[in-house]
Design an enzyme around this catalytic site. Structure first.
Site, PDB file in Angstrom:
ATOM      1  N   HIS A   1      -7.926  -6.540   0.109  1.00 42.75           N
ATOM      2  CA  HIS A   1      -7.124  -5.310   0.023  1.00 42.75           C
ATOM      3  C   HIS A   1      -7.796  -4.287  -0.896  1.00 42.75           C
ATOM      4  CE1 HIS A   1      -3.146  -3.117  -0.300  1.00 42.75           C
ATOM      5  NE2 HIS A   1      -3.765  -2.667  -1.382  1.00 42.75           N
ATOM      6  N   GLU A   2      -8.170  -4.725  -2.090  1.00 40.13           N
ATOM      7  CA  GLU A   2      -8.779  -3.784  -3.046  1.00 40.13           C
ATOM      8  C   GLU A   2     -10.180  -3.376  -2.607  1.00 40.13           C
ATOM      9  OE1 GLU A   2      -7.049  -2.340  -5.222  1.00 40.13           O
ATOM     10  OE2 GLU A   2      -5.305  -3.638  -4.929  1.00 40.13           O
TER      11      GLU A   2
ATOM     12  N   HIS B   1      -9.927  -0.511  -0.168  1.00 42.54           N
ATOM     13  CA  HIS B   1      -9.811   0.784  -0.857  1.00 42.54           C
ATOM     14  C   HIS B   1     -11.180   1.251  -1.331  1.00 42.54           C
ATOM     15  CE1 HIS B   1      -5.492   1.014  -0.873  1.00 42.54           C
ATOM     16  NE2 HIS B   1      -5.321  -0.066  -1.620  1.00 42.54           N
TER      17      HIS B   1
END
Length: 258
Positions: free
Chosen positions: A74-75, A78
């Site tokens: 997820h990170e 980004h």
């Protein structure tokens, strides 16, 4: 194989030690009253978890997969989107990686075990460094994380479709449910969640409203987690149902053809 196992165990020891040190530091910064409140709430949550059967091996493995796989992905999503758009800030800060050590947040990891919702350390980036306009960059970078959770859930659902009921089936279902929960949770338009960045980018929210959301966002989120669980549960099940439809249709078509 033995060397790989030792390396894995050594990595887990380092991660757990880092998490414990962070917890000790954060605990020391709290007031006595805050420590008492957190302690009481923690005990009540643990009693509820033990009596509800949430500490099954399959669920614990699913939660571990969320912490050490889903959160880093997820990170990284980004960070990768920001870098793709021209901002190298995540690279300079060591966040352009899938290494869990760079992303794990202790409180977020514990919370996902207790409530199925949690978070990792947010990736910092500078919209002014991107090649596109600030609004578009903000939407793309913010959406990249939740979309990655949705894709991980979709891949796991395809695998589960062809598995018999058992330990792996239960483990993957936990992984699916929490990933979809994170997708829904992160799109809530309350800071510091990704949905708030999208909201601020597509609407002209007044400074006063932004200030209130930024100041009390964490309290709003805790209230939603502990008191709005039924509504979130309906949204999560709705997303899972929508994702399941094309998989069911595809498996039925394969069954007819073969």
């Amino acid at each position: 194989m033995g060397h790989l196992l030792l390396a894995f165990l050594f990595s887990m020891v380092i991660i757990m030690n880092t998490m414990l040190n962070t917890m000790r530091y954060r605990w020391s910064t709290l007031t006595r009253n805050q420590q008492i409140v957190i302690g009481v709430v923690g005990v009540l949550l643990l009693i509820g978890l033990f009596t509800s059967g949430r500490f099954t091996p399959a669920r614990l493995l699913g939660v571990a997969a969320i912490i050490f796989i889903a959160f880093p992905v997820h990170e990284f999503a980004h960070a990768a989107m920001a870098v793709y758009l021209g901002d190298n800030t995540p690279k300079w800060q060591g966040r352009y990686t899938l290494n869990p050590m760079a992303h794990i947040d202790v409180v977020g990891a514990i919370l996902v075990l207790l409530t199925n919702f949690g978070w990792a350390k947010p990736v910092q980036w500078n919209p002014s460094n991107t090649r596109t306009d600030t609004r578009t960059a903000t939407i793309l970078v913010a959406a990249a994380g939740p979309v990655s959770n949705l894709l991980m859930a979709l891949v796991a659902m395809v695998v589960v479709r062809f598995l018999p009921y058992g330990f792996v089936y239960s483990f993957l279902n936990t992984f699916i449910f929490i990933n979809v929960a994170l997708f829904v949770f992160n799109l809530i338009p309350i800071p510091p969640l990704d949905g708030s960045h999208i909201l601020f980018a597509v609407t002209n929210v007044s400074f006063q409203v932004r200030n209130v959301l930024m100041q009390y966002g964490s309290l709003f989120l805790l209230a939603i987690i502990f008191f709005g669980g039924s509504i979130l549960g309906l949204l999560i099940q709705g997303v899972i149902t929508v994702l399941s439809l094309p998989i069911w249709a595809l498996s039925a078509l394969v069954g007819l053809l073969f």
